[in-house]
Design a protein around this motif. Structure first.
Motif, PDB file in Angstrom:
ATOM      1  N   SER A  15      17.843   7.351 -46.305  1.00 15.23           N
ATOM      2  CA  SER A  15      18.322   8.646 -46.794  1.00 15.23           C
ATOM      3  C   SER A  15      17.851   9.720 -45.825  1.00 15.23           C
ATOM      4  N   GLN A  17      16.373  12.422 -46.560  1.00 12.33           N
ATOM      5  CA  GLN A  17      15.055  12.882 -46.994  1.00 12.33           C
ATOM      6  C   GLN A  17      13.959  11.956 -46.466  1.00 12.33           C
ATOM      7  N   ASP A 105      22.618  15.575 -61.666  1.00 12.13           N
ATOM      8  CA  ASP A 105      23.493  14.402 -61.712  1.00 12.13           C
ATOM      9  C   ASP A 105      22.892  13.296 -62.570  1.00 12.13           C
ATOM     10  N   LEU A 132      23.625   4.982 -57.881  1.00  8.67           N
ATOM     11  CA  LEU A 132      24.032   6.178 -57.162  1.00  8.67           C
ATOM     12  C   LEU A 132      25.119   5.833 -56.149  1.00  8.67           C
ATOM     13  N   GLY A 135      26.168   8.229 -49.825  1.00  7.46           N
ATOM     14  CA  GLY A 135      26.649   9.385 -49.090  1.00  7.46           C
ATOM     15  C   GLY A 135      26.757  10.660 -49.874  1.00  7.46           C
ATOM     16  N   LYS A 136      26.339  10.654 -51.141  1.00  5.20           N
ATOM     17  CA  LYS A 136      26.428  11.864 -51.964  1.00  5.20           C
ATOM     18  C   LYS A 136      25.030  12.312 -52.365  1.00  5.20           C
ATOM     19  N   ASP A 137      24.746  13.597 -52.183  1.00  9.90           N
ATOM     20  CA  ASP A 137      23.481  14.153 -52.632  1.00  9.90           C
ATOM     21  C   ASP A 137      23.458  14.166 -54.154  1.00  9.90           C
ATOM     22  N   ALA A 138      22.482  13.516 -54.756  1.00  7.65           N
ATOM     23  CA  ALA A 138      22.349  13.490 -56.213  1.00  7.65           C
ATOM     24  C   ALA A 138      21.109  14.271 -56.614  1.00  7.65           C
ATOM     25  N   TRP A 171      16.043  15.447 -54.781  1.00  2.00           N
ATOM     26  CA  TRP A 171      17.334  15.058 -54.223  1.00  2.00           C
ATOM     27  C   TRP A 171      17.248  13.634 -53.685  1.00  2.00           C
ATOM     28  N   GLN A 173      19.806  10.797 -51.619  1.00  2.00           N
ATOM     29  CA  GLN A 173      21.096  10.572 -50.966  1.00  2.00           C
ATOM     30  C   GLN A 173      21.040   9.273 -50.179  1.00  2.00           C
ATOM     31  N   THR A 175      22.142   6.343 -47.881  1.00  2.00           N
ATOM     32  CA  THR A 175      23.151   6.320 -46.828  1.00  2.00           C
ATOM     33  C   THR A 175      23.741   4.932 -46.607  1.00  2.00           C
TER      34      THR A 175
END
Length: 327
Positions: A15, A17, A105, A132, A135-138, A171, A173, A175
């Motif tokens: 991710s 982060q 989310d 999850l 590719g989407k920020d949750a 957050w 995300q 990948t």
């Protein structure tokens, strides 16, 4: 680094982060390595070049060397300032500000000793597994129902406390699709070591299909064994703690069991999920996860088999067969 990543998950980030944290780690390690090399090199040179000989007089003491004092103050100050600035930048990358009043989310609630997982948009409720889309920020809202817990999935990002009465946000995300293990990183009681969780990262299409399946009402089946299991679930204390959609919608003291058969583990990671292992758990939870909050109800073999058949039938077209089928 494949080898380090296979041994220590934090060295295999999946991710943005987690990548930011690893980048800061390597910069810090490089700076500290340079400092260590300089100090060790200076010590070695001094030992070899200025070693005293028998009979030598004591060296003169030097006081008030202004330039030297300024130098050894300025260099550490500059290093600390650099690390402080880099840390602030990394914090901004892993904790970007959410939009005002942005709805989360996923809501994750820490309990002794399991994780409640809610999806506000779809109404899906599950436990110990967070699905999850890749590719989407949750935006994850972290809460606690009892004591302080600490949410940590090393490959996906930083640790974040779940504090009673004080929601925190995080957050995530992923990948790449995959299963990423996490745990509670704050000692929270007797069964803390078995408060595990999994983040299951899926393609958007797979995630949408999973959400739709989890949001559907449980299957309606009426075999004798399933009806018997449902009756036991309602007559015993199960219904007071565990939610099953359409049967005990308000219970949340223990994990939601509506679609427990679709999960990968039992007991917040204590063992893999299967009809046989679910039966072992129901026979005596304390033997599997000592001092968990579910007591041994001294269920008979027939009652255990009926409960397993009932729970396994909710998301499945056919109940488990074989030794657990006592119809």
């Amino acid at each position: 680094m494949p080898f380090l990543g296979s041994v220590i998950p934090t060295f295999d980030p999946v991710s943005p982060q987690a990548r930011s944290i690893l980048d800061l780690t390597w910069v810090t390690v490089a700076i500290l390595a340079v400092i260590l090399a300089i100090v060790c090199g200076a010590v070695i040179v001094i030992l070899l070049r200025f070693r005293g000989k028998p009979g030598d007089a004591d060296p003169p003491a030097v006081h008030g060397h202004t330039k030297l004092e300024i130098t050894w103050t300025a260099i550490p100050f500059a290093i600390v300032t650099l690390l402080f600035v880099l840390s602030l930048r990394t914090m901004g990358q892993i904790h970007p500000a959410a939009a005002p009043n942005q709805a989360p989310d996923v809501i994750v609630v820490g309990h002794q000793w399991w994780w409640e997982v809610r999806y506000p948009a779809s109404g899906v409720i599950t436990a110990n597994e967070i699905h999850l889309p890749v590719g989407k920020d949750a935006l994850i809202r972290l809460e606690s129902a009892d004591v302080i817990h600490d949410f940590w999935v090393p490959q996906l990002g930083p640790k974040q406390d779940a504090v009673p009465g004080h929601p925190n946000f995080l957050w995530l995300q992923p990948t790449a699709p995959g299963i990423y293990d996490g745990a509670c990183a704050e000692f929270c009681g007797n069964a803390h070591a078995w408060m595990r969780l999994r983040v299951i990262a899926e393609t958007p299409e797979t995630f949408a299909a999973w959400t739709a399946a989890q949001a559907r009402p449980p299957a309606s089946q009426h075999t004798e064994q399933i009806l018997k299991g449902g009756a036991i679930f309602q007559e015993q204390a199960c219904v007071n703690c565990h939610r099953v959609a359409g049967m005990s919608d308000t219970a949340n003291a223990a994990p939601d069991l509506t679609y427990v058969a679709t999960r990968q583990t039992i007991g917040a990671g204590v063992m893999e999920n299967s009809p046989e292992n679910l039966a072992r758990w129901l026979e005596n939870p304390q033997a599997i996860k000592p001092q968990c909050n579910m007591p041994d109800f001294n269920l008979s073999e027939e009652e255990v088999a009926a409960l397993v058949t009932f729970l396994w039938s909710l998301p499945n077209p056919t109940p488990p067969q074989g030794s657990l089928d006592h119809e």
